[in-house]
Write a protein that holds these residues in place. Structure first.
Motif, short mmCIF file in Angstrom:
data_model
loop_
_atom_site.label_atom_id
_atom_site.label_comp_id
_atom_site.label_asym_id
_atom_site.label_seq_id
_atom_site.Cartn_x
_atom_site.Cartn_y
_atom_site.Cartn_z
N LEU A 40 7.96 -8.68 0.07
CA LEU A 40 7.09 -7.83 -0.17
C LEU A 40 8.44 -6.36 -0.70
O LEU A 40 7.78 -5.64 -1.31
N GLU A 41 9.22 -6.87 -1.03
CA GLU A 41 9.92 -6.07 -1.66
C GLU A 41 9.79 -6.27 -3.32
O GLU A 41 9.83 -4.29 -4.44
N GLY A 42 9.16 -6.80 -4.02
CA GLY A 42 8.56 -6.95 -4.94
C GLY A 42 7.48 -6.07 -5.15
O GLY A 42 7.00 -5.15 -6.14
N HIS A 43 6.83 -5.73 -3.88
CA HIS A 43 5.38 -5.20 -4.11
C HIS A 43 5.36 -3.79 -4.58
O HIS A 43 5.30 -2.70 -5.13
N VAL A 44 6.77 -3.55 -3.83
CA VAL A 44 7.76 -2.11 -3.44
C VAL A 44 8.07 -1.79 -4.90
O VAL A 44 7.86 -0.82 -5.30
N ARG A 45 8.77 -2.48 -5.55
CA ARG A 45 9.07 -2.40 -7.22
C ARG A 45 8.19 -2.26 -7.80
O ARG A 45 7.99 -2.24 -8.82
N ALA A 46 6.78 -2.71 -7.76
CA ALA A 46 5.67 -3.15 -8.56
C ALA A 46 5.68 -1.42 -8.71
O ALA A 46 5.15 -0.83 -9.85
N VAL A 47 5.13 -0.54 -7.62
CA VAL A 47 5.97 1.25 -7.75
C VAL A 47 5.89 1.63 -8.33
O VAL A 47 5.77 2.13 -9.57
N PHE A 48 7.89 0.65 -8.30
CA PHE A 48 8.86 2.23 -9.37
C PHE A 48 8.47 1.50 -10.92
O PHE A 48 8.07 2.07 -11.90
N LEU A 49 7.93 0.38 -11.63
CA LEU A 49 8.08 0.05 -12.32
C LEU A 49 6.71 0.45 -13.13
O LEU A 49 7.32 1.05 -14.43
N GLU A 50 5.60 0.51 -12.32
CA GLU A 50 4.74 2.15 -12.82
C GLU A 50 4.96 3.03 -13.05
O GLU A 50 4.65 3.86 -13.91
N THR A 51 5.33 3.64 -12.19
CA THR A 51 6.45 5.33 -11.88
C THR A 51 7.57 5.26 -13.66
O THR A 51 6.84 6.45 -13.82
N LEU A 52 8.03 4.30 -13.90
CA LEU A 52 9.24 4.19 -14.84
C LEU A 52 8.15 4.27 -15.54
O LEU A 52 8.10 4.66 -17.36
N ARG A 53 7.39 3.73 -16.19
CA ARG A 53 6.38 2.85 -17.13
C ARG A 53 5.99 4.04 -17.99
O ARG A 53 5.16 4.07 -18.69
N SER A 54 5.34 5.20 -16.71
CA SER A 54 4.36 5.60 -17.34
C SER A 54 4.90 7.13 -17.09
O SER A 54 4.13 8.75 -17.26
#
Ligand code: KG4
Ligand code: ZN
Length: 379
Positions: free
Chosen positions: A114-128
């Motif tokens: 579940l923490e992975g799913h939260v970090r997926a959003v971080f990855l996206e914002t860091l990428r964009s």
């Protein structure tokens, strides 16, 4: 030299491996989907999932290293999902992760899916390059989970990729997960598996024709006593079942409609069942209700806390109506909503490697006795 973490994910029906540098840059991300194995059962069969993970795990990890142009020796740590999920499935990735870390003499980090799913959003914002502020309310919504958390930094919040978070569970589904409701309704109507993406596209068609012809059903808002942030989806699913019983002959035609495939799209995603206007109307109404429940309770949670942002992640976060609805309703109330891209929404290992990074920095390493925890929670 960046810190390169090999992430491994096998909690449900995707065998995934990825290499992520410094918790933010995805060097590779490989996902082997088992959809074709589970399709004929209309849901994930745990024993088959474990068997498929066993078949794929070695090749998937090798492919992730190859695509990142790295060898095992170049990896600084291994992050692996140890829960929640199917125990037999989790054990495959966890055991392989331990073997790799042990053989290389590198640290092992246990990651909560579940923490992975939260970090997926971080990855996206860091990428964009989007700016995401904490605290946030996180809606994790997939085939296995529908849960609301409040997430805040437990130390320095910058950089986001290295920030440790503390979580407070605010609510969850009392029965079916939202994705499960999509899959079950699709099964009732013999629309195909997984049902979410199919209903998403059919409902978009239905919404188009609805202005003129498709019949809409008013599924009333779900009443959940007690916690205002809890969800319930089994009632909507049952309402669909009763509607179908009252309207026999609502099955879609066996004939299929093939849509044009553009670059990067899979052919299997572009075959839709032909449906009557009445079926489309039913799907539009079902989706409207599910989305309304998700958006209403999440916004309520955000308003009742000090949340600055709303994060939506998990397979159902790919839903177009859910995205539009959040975007339409959150901004006027002063919240920014963040979604991962489609690849990062569904299960993947880049999010697991990203979640492992702050724990590695903080020295939160797992022992070799780390075990699979099927009901692991995040708070
Ligand atoms: O996160 P995920 O890949 O796996 C887990 O369940 O953990 O999510 C898969 C779920 C399935 O129930 C699928 O039907 C649903 O997410 N899903 C969608 C959409 N894409 C996937 N539901 C609604 N709309 C979509 N576009
Ligand atoms: Zn998931």
């Amino acid at each position: 030299m960046p810190t390169r973490i090999l992430g491994i994910e096998s909690s449900c029906d995707e065998t995934a491996a990825a290499v992520v540098a410094d918790g933010r840059e995805i060097l590779s991300s490989v996902v082997a989907s088992q959809v074709s194995v589970h399709r004929k059962y209309g849901g994930v069969v745990p024993e088959l999932a474990s068997r498929e993970h066993l078949r794929s795990i070695v090749a998937v990890v090798r492919e992730a290293l190859d695509r990142a142009a790295l060898s095992f020796q170049d990896i600084d740590a291994v992050g692996v999902t140890y829960g929640p999920g199917l125990v037999g499935a989790l054990l495959v990735g966890l055991t392989y992760g331990k073997v790799v870390a042990n053989a290389l003499g590198k640290p092992l980090i246990g990651v909560n899916h579940l923490e992975g799913h939260v970090r997926a959003v971080f990855l996206e914002t860091l990428r964009s390059g989007q700016e995401l502020s904490l605290p946030a309310v996180c809606l994790i919504v997939s085939g296995g989970h529908t849960v609301l958390y409040e997430a805040a930094a437990s130390g320095p919040a910058e950089p986001l990729s290295a920030a440790l978070l503390r979580y407070r569970k605010m609510g969850q589904t009392r029965d079916d997960a939202a994705g499960e409701a999509y899959d079950k309704v699709a099964k009732l109507l013999a629309l195909g598996y997984p049902g979410g993406p199919i209903i998403d596209r059919l409902a978009a068609d239905g919404a188009d024709v609805s202005r003129t012809q498709a019949e809409h059903i008013d599924f009333s808002p779900t009443k959940v006593r007690g916690n205002p942030y809890d969800f319930s989806f089994s009632g909507i699913k049952t309402a669909v079942l009763y509607y179908l019983r009252a309207h026999p002959g609502l099955q879609p035609e066996i004939q299929e409609r093939r849509l044009a495939i553009s670059k990067g799209e899979r052919a299997a995603d572009k075959v839709l069942p032909l449906c009557s206007l009445q079926t489309l109307g039913l799907l539009v109404s079902f989706q409207k209700r599910v989305v309304a429940e998700l958006v209403r309770r999440t916004l309520q949670a955000a308003e009742d806390t000090a949340a600055q942002s709303i994060l939506v992640s998990g397979g159902v976060a790919a839903n177009s109506e859910l995205r539009h609805s959040f975007e339409r309703e959150a901004e006027p109330r002063g919240f920014r909503v963040f979604f991962p891209s489609r690849e990062l929404s569904t299960d993947n290992a880049a999010m697991i490697a990203a979640a492992a990074y702050p724990r590695l920095l903080a020295g939160q390493l797992a022992g070799w006795d780390l075990n699979a925890e099927p009901t692991l929670s995040l708070a």
